[in-house]
Motif scaffolding. Structure first.
Motif, short mmCIF file in Angstrom:
data_model
loop_
_atom_site.label_atom_id
_atom_site.label_comp_id
_atom_site.label_asym_id
_atom_site.label_seq_id
_atom_site.Cartn_x
_atom_site.Cartn_y
_atom_site.Cartn_z
N PHE A 45 -4.06 1.93 -10.39
CA PHE A 45 -4.69 3.15 -9.88
C PHE A 45 -4.61 4.24 -10.94
O PHE A 45 -3.53 4.55 -11.44
N CYS A 66 -8.41 0.58 -14.77
CA CYS A 66 -8.07 0.76 -13.35
C CYS A 66 -9.17 0.23 -12.44
O CYS A 66 -10.35 0.31 -12.75
N ASN A 67 -8.77 -0.32 -11.30
CA ASN A 67 -9.74 -0.76 -10.30
C ASN A 67 -9.87 0.25 -9.16
O ASN A 67 -10.69 0.10 -8.27
N GLN A 68 -9.02 1.29 -9.18
CA GLN A 68 -9.11 2.37 -8.21
C GLN A 68 -8.79 3.65 -8.97
O GLN A 68 -8.02 3.62 -9.92
N ILE A 72 -3.61 3.98 -1.79
CA ILE A 72 -3.54 3.24 -3.05
C ILE A 72 -3.07 1.81 -2.78
O ILE A 72 -1.99 1.61 -2.24
N ASP A 73 -3.93 0.84 -3.14
CA ASP A 73 -3.61 -0.57 -2.89
C ASP A 73 -3.04 -1.22 -4.15
O ASP A 73 -3.02 -0.61 -5.22
N HIS A 131 -12.50 10.13 -5.13
CA HIS A 131 -11.59 9.02 -4.90
C HIS A 131 -12.42 7.77 -4.66
O HIS A 131 -13.32 7.78 -3.82
N GLY A 132 -12.19 6.71 -5.43
CA GLY A 132 -12.98 5.49 -5.23
C GLY A 132 -12.75 4.53 -6.37
O GLY A 132 -11.71 4.58 -7.03
N ASN A 133 -13.74 3.62 -6.61
CA ASN A 133 -13.56 2.77 -7.78
C ASN A 133 -14.27 3.40 -8.97
O ASN A 133 -15.21 4.18 -8.82
N GLN A 191 0.81 -1.22 0.00
CA GLN A 191 0.00 0.00 0.00
C GLN A 191 0.85 1.28 0.00
O GLN A 191 1.87 1.36 0.67
#
Ligand code: ADP
Ligand code: ADP
Length: 224
Positions: free
Chosen positions: A31, A200-202, A26-27, A214-216, A2
């Motif tokens: 992103f 992107c997944n985020q 951010i994981d 900020h999110g998915n 992270q």
């Protein structure tokens, strides 16, 4: 894995507030950092890459403060800046070996092996002995990704990577990135909405130095 950005601010000497209290978590995965020209994306990318310091705030990667320990971050970072300069008269093979050396991959057989496998991965093995000056935009970008992948990075930053690529080159480039993004943190900075929504997944949207959303990507598009 992270990356945590806490209350980051940066004002340039000319008074431009490029970042204002930016916080993001951010994981692992891809992103997308979306924003118009001048939003502050490159400033944020360069700060994460420890190429410039913020006025305020902290960035931690896996709980290590990267301003306090820039050398720890640089060991695990792959960076493809917006304007990645290649030396036109060297070949891809020579330059990649050289960059590997500079990144501290000093064991010769390990270096040769890694350079070979990366050139194959980005599909430049057959043209490895051609001069970079003769490469197309897409080939240069793939070379840029290969150098960013040297040394097995855990965090990759790519800043506006698709400028100047034709649609096919762009697709190839993105296939490569999403493959990489399955295992590590990849941050893609762009002003192209589709790039983020397909890859992107985020994501986050920044404007005038501030995080607006900020999110998915599905969550965010439903709010737009
Ligand atoms: P971007 O495409 O990311 O918006 P810019 O055109 O803003 O890039 O910036 C390109 C380069 O010029 C960067 O290295 C940036 O730091 C520098 N730069 C941008 N704006 C200024 C400015 N007002 N004064 C000095 N340098 C600037
Ligand atoms: P983006 O990458 O989203 O285009 P930048 O981080 O390049 O945004 O720029 C954010 C703002 O900071 C812009 O107004 C830009 O002109 C300004 N800026 C960027 N770099 C510099 C610099 N080195 N000196 C002064 N102003 C800068």
């Amino acid at each position: 894995m992270q990356l945590e950005i806490k209350n980051l601010s940066k004002t340039y000497p000319n008074g431009v507030q490029a970042l204002q209290n930016v916080s993001l978590k951010i994981d692992k995965g891809m992103f997308g950092l979306l924003g118009q020209n001048g939003a502050g994306k490159s400033t944020l990318m360069r700060t994460i890459a420890t190429l410039q310091n913020p006025d305020q705030g902290h960035i931690c990667f896996n709980d290590i403060d990267i301003q306090e320990h820039p050398e720890e971050l640089r060991k695990v970072l792959g960076y493809l800046p917006q304007e990645f300069g290649v030396y036109p008269s060297s070949t891809a093979y020579e330059l990649l070996l050289h960059i590997a050396d500079m990144k501290g991959i000093t064991n010769v057989s390990q270096r040769n092996q890694q350079v070979e496998s990366l050139l194959k991965k980005v599909n430049l093995w057959d043209v490895r002995n051609k001069k970079l000056g003769g490469y197309s935009g897409g080939m240069k970008q793939r070379f840029g990704i290969a150098q960013a992948l040297l040394g097995d990075p855990k965090l990759i930053i790519v800043d506006e990577p698709t400028a100047g690529l034709d649609p096919m080159e762009r697709n190839r480039f993105y296939n490569l990135l999403s493959e990489i993004g399955e295992h590590i943190v990849v941050i893609l900075s762009t002003h192209i909405v589709e790039d983020v929504s397909t890859l992107c997944n985020q994501m986050a949207i920044i404007g005038k130095g501030k995080v607006l959303l900020h999110g998915n990507p599905e969550e965010i598009s439903s709010r737009l």
